[in-house]
Design an enzyme around this catalytic site. Structure first.
Site, PDB file in Angstrom:
ATOM      1  N   GLY A  22      47.793  32.889  38.056  1.00 51.98           N
ATOM      2  CA  GLY A  22      48.387  31.639  38.497  1.00 51.98           C
ATOM      3  C   GLY A  22      49.811  31.724  39.001  1.00 51.98           C
ATOM      4  O   GLY A  22      50.417  30.693  39.305  1.00 51.98           O
ATOM      5  N   GLY A  24      50.778  33.292  41.777  1.00 49.47           N
ATOM      6  CA  GLY A  24      50.828  33.310  43.238  1.00 49.47           C
ATOM      7  C   GLY A  24      50.679  34.687  43.851  1.00 49.47           C
ATOM      8  O   GLY A  24      51.129  34.910  44.987  1.00 49.47           O
ATOM      9  N   LYS A  25      50.029  35.607  43.159  1.00 53.73           N
ATOM     10  CA  LYS A  25      49.849  36.964  43.692  1.00 53.73           C
ATOM     11  C   LYS A  25      49.089  36.952  45.011  1.00 53.73           C
ATOM     12  O   LYS A  25      49.476  37.631  45.967  1.00 53.73           O
ATOM     13  CB  LYS A  25      49.077  37.832  42.676  1.00 53.73           C
ATOM     14  CG  LYS A  25      49.760  38.033  41.353  1.00 53.73           C
ATOM     15  CD  LYS A  25      48.976  38.956  40.453  1.00 53.73           C
ATOM     16  CE  LYS A  25      47.593  38.420  40.114  1.00 53.73           C
ATOM     17  NZ  LYS A  25      47.636  37.186  39.328  1.00 53.73           N
ATOM     18  N   THR A  26      47.991  36.196  45.070  1.00 55.38           N
ATOM     19  CA  THR A  26      47.172  36.184  46.277  1.00 55.38           C
ATOM     20  C   THR A  26      47.941  35.611  47.456  1.00 55.38           C
ATOM     21  O   THR A  26      47.915  36.159  48.566  1.00 55.38           O
ATOM     22  CB  THR A  26      45.878  35.381  46.034  1.00 55.38           C
ATOM     23  OG1 THR A  26      45.152  35.968  44.958  1.00 55.38           O
ATOM     24  CG2 THR A  26      44.996  35.382  47.278  1.00 55.38           C
ATOM     25  N   SER A  27      48.636  34.511  47.240  1.00 52.61           N
ATOM     26  CA  SER A  27      49.408  33.896  48.329  1.00 52.61           C
ATOM     27  C   SER A  27      50.481  34.845  48.846  1.00 52.61           C
ATOM     28  O   SER A  27      50.631  35.042  50.066  1.00 52.61           O
ATOM     29  CB  SER A  27      50.055  32.597  47.848  1.00 52.61           C
ATOM     30  OG  SER A  27      49.084  31.652  47.464  1.00 52.61           O
ATOM     31  N   ASP A  49      40.264  41.567  42.676  1.00 58.27           N
ATOM     32  CA  ASP A  49      39.938  40.459  41.776  1.00 58.27           C
ATOM     33  C   ASP A  49      38.568  39.898  42.147  1.00 58.27           C
ATOM     34  O   ASP A  49      38.369  39.432  43.274  1.00 58.27           O
ATOM     35  CB  ASP A  49      40.999  39.365  41.901  1.00 58.27           C
ATOM     36  CG  ASP A  49      40.862  38.271  40.851  1.00 58.27           C
ATOM     37  OD1 ASP A  49      39.849  38.271  40.119  1.00 58.27           O
ATOM     38  OD2 ASP A  49      41.765  37.425  40.768  1.00 58.27           O
ATOM     39  N   THR A 504      42.841  26.147  44.832  1.00 59.51           N
ATOM     40  CA  THR A 504      42.353  27.473  44.447  1.00 59.51           C
ATOM     41  C   THR A 504      41.757  27.495  43.044  1.00 59.51           C
ATOM     42  O   THR A 504      40.628  27.974  42.857  1.00 59.51           O
ATOM     43  CB  THR A 504      43.481  28.512  44.578  1.00 59.51           C
ATOM     44  OG1 THR A 504      43.850  28.615  45.954  1.00 59.51           O
ATOM     45  CG2 THR A 504      43.017  29.880  44.088  1.00 59.51           C
TER      46      THR A 504
END
Length: 593
Positions: A22, A24-27, A49, A504
């Site tokens: 949560g 914000g790694k993906t963003s 992931d 998300t």
């Protein structure tokens, strides 16, 4: 102003974005990959992931092979999907076998490669092949990783497998026949060398201005250094500044963040650091992803006025519903960072309040239960499934059962085989099955690892079920009860899905629900956590985010969930037995903000 310039001006070939769920790694990883591609670089964005939402962010279907991103020349994306990776791995291993292998020999190898351990090995094998890629097809590989516990496991595997394979002339069943071992040993060694080389690899520790996320980043930094990954940077994402000091909610959010950053541990302070401000928009689509780092114009934001929230009851009502049974398993599941640990601890405390004996445990390698409870409560037993402890217990059990019948050389060979990293996965599953069985006579509340890691555990549960059904076919199998059968029994198991009122987390909870339903496991309820909508803030940036929050709450309540419960955003994190008790106490009333 473009953010993360320190990282972007001197990018490594391999960049790993890791941190608590949560944060914000993906963003951030996607925005960095997009920036590099826009700069003329050949970039591969890789998700490790299983619960990724890269497809939603980029509008492209993810596969186990690189897929070009439309309208972004030079950028491709790849998702290491465990099931697809495992099937491809099995096919490669079987293809290596001699042409004159019998059907029985082929069947034996396929059986060896049918378990959850092989699934992990297959995923790792793909990961290692990317790191050891000699073709240099890409200038940069950007890895969007699973939440911390799973990522630490992944990044420890090159060292673990390299050590296991060194001088090993027998191998391990989950790797397949010995014929392929030397090829894999060379690949795993190359992966270890790439990870350990600070000129090739940078680990980007991502956190929010939140004490829990910062402390996890600190622990992760130390653990990664012990694995040889010393080239690290810190990114603090979602830094918020209130527009006016007369908005109590906005000021409370800003002050909590400032306090958390001020108390940052010394090992993180010593790292090169970047900060990214909280944005008013969801990071879905190329325009929003570019704007996240300060490139181009921000997408238009909708504004709503909070009218109060009626989509769900509080946790006290859920605790009442769960307490109606005399025993049972309560599994709290969801994406990393949505508050599973807080919810699990609060429900356990609520059941004790209602006169029940409760065992509270966790399958999450990051294990935050003790920090969340910060105390003891009569009637509540608290522990965790520790992979290292469970592995040693499993090894001791196997050696005690089989060792007395072996000579010294045979015992040494068995111990060598049990040194395989596969053993940990098997041991953790056995511990999970043991905890599940306890719910026959008491309440067991299980705080699970973030979605991807939990799905791998569910895969192991399914594999064990199929193995047992095969072994006992025609031999009183109608009296056999496996852990999967207990999870499928709605009277025995209650699955609680936790999400945030954001695109998300809701999408990932929906995907998790679909995965569970395919395994004939029906979730009992959804919890929407940390809602700012009910707080009444007038801050322009926060108000701009409320339209999306309202949309997601309606989406959950009007189509996804059979039972919906709500927890508002709290100015003070519910840490300690007293604060958790307030969340589940009667009469039903929303906790003070």
């Amino acid at each position: 102003m473009v953010h993360l310039l320190g990282l972007l001006n001197h990018p490594s070939r391999h960049m790993f974005f890791t941190g608590k769920g949560g944060v914000g790694k993906t963003s951030l990883s996607t925005a960095v990959a997009l920036y590099l591609a826009d700069s003329g670089k050949r970039v591969l964005l890789v998700s490790t992931d299983t619960a990724t939402n890269l497809d939603e962010m980029l509008g492209v279907e993810l596969k186990n092979t690189p897929v070009p991103v439309p309208l972004v020349p030079g950028l491709s994306v790849l998702n290491i999907d465990p099931d697809n990776a495992a099937e491809a791995y099995r096919q490669r291993v079987v293809a290596q076998m001699a042409a004159d292998s019998s059907d029985a020999e082929l069947a034996t190898v396929r059986e060896q490669l049918s378990g959850a351990c092989t699934t992990e090995i297959a995923s790792f094998d793909e990961f290692a092949s990317l790191l050891s890629d000699a073709d240099q097809a890409y200038d940069h590989l950007v890895f969007d990783t699973a939440p911390t516990g799973h990522t630490l496991r992944l990044l420890s595997l090159p060292k673990a497998w390299s050590g296991f394979l060194a001088g090993n002339d027998r191998g391990a069943s989950c790797l397949g026949p010995h014929s392929g071992l030397k090829m894999q040993e060379v690949r795993f060694k190359a992966a270890l060398d790439a990870l350990s080389d600070p000129r090739q690899t940078t680990v980007v520790l991502v956190t929010r201005p939140d004490t829990g996320a910062i402390n996890e980043a600190s622990r992760t930094s130390d653990e990664l250094k012990s694995l040889g990954l010393s080239n690290q940077r810190l990114v603090v994402n979602g830094v918020f500044h209130a527009s006016a000091r007369d908005d109590a909610i906005a000021c409370a959010i800003e002050d909590l963040g400032a306090q958390a950053l001020q108390a940052m541990p010394p090992n993180l302070r010593a790292l090169p650091q970047d900060r990214v401000p909280l944005r008013a928009f969801d990071t879905v689509g190329l325009q929003a992803l570019r704007a996240l780092l300060g490139q181009g114009n921000e997408p238009p934001a909708m504004v709503v006025v909070a009218q109060g929230v009626t989509q769900g009851q509080g946790l006290d009502a859920l605790a009442d519903a769960l307490a109606q049974a005399g025993h049972g398993l309560i599994m709290v599941m969801g994406k990393g960072g949505v508050g599973k640990t807080t919810v699990a601890a609060a429900l356990a405390v609520g059941l004790v309040q209602r006169g029940k004996s409760v065992h509270l445990s966790t399958t999450d390698p990051a294990a935050h239960l003790s920090v969340t409870l910060a105390g003891e409560l009569p009637g509540l037993k608290v522990d965790r499934i520790d992979p290292l402890v469970e592995t040693q217990r499993y090894v001791d059990k196997i050696m005690a059962a089989k060792g007395p019948h072996l000579d010294a050389q045979e015992r040494a060979l068995m111990l060598e085989d049990l040194r395989s990293p596969c053993t940990e996965e098997v041991a953790v599953f056995h511990a999970f099955a043991r905890v599940v069985s306890e719910a026959r006579s008491a309440f067991v509340v299980l705080d699970t690892a973030p979605t991807g890691h939990s799905l791998l555990l569910m895969d192991a549960t399914g594999a064990y079920h199929r193995q047992m059904m095969r072994e006992f076919e025609g031999q009183a199998s109608n009296r056999l009860i496996t852990p999967l059968m207990r999870l499928q029994d709605p009277d025995y198991t209650k699955i609680i899905l936790v999400t945030l009122p954001e695109t998300t987390p809701v999408s990932q909870a929906q995907a998790l629900q679909e995965d569970l339903r395919r395994a004939r496991i029906e979730p009992f309820a959804w919890i929407i956590n940390k809602s700012v909508l009910a707080a009444g803030t007038q801050d322009p940036l926060l108000a701009a985010r409320l339209a999306g929050e309202q949309t997601q709450m309606d989406r959950v309540a009007n189509g996804l969930s059979k039972r919906t419960f709500l927890l508002p955003w709290l100015a003070r994190a519910p840490i300690g037995v007293a604060a958790l008790s307030a969340l589940v106490s009667r009469p039903a009333e929303v906790p003070a903000l």
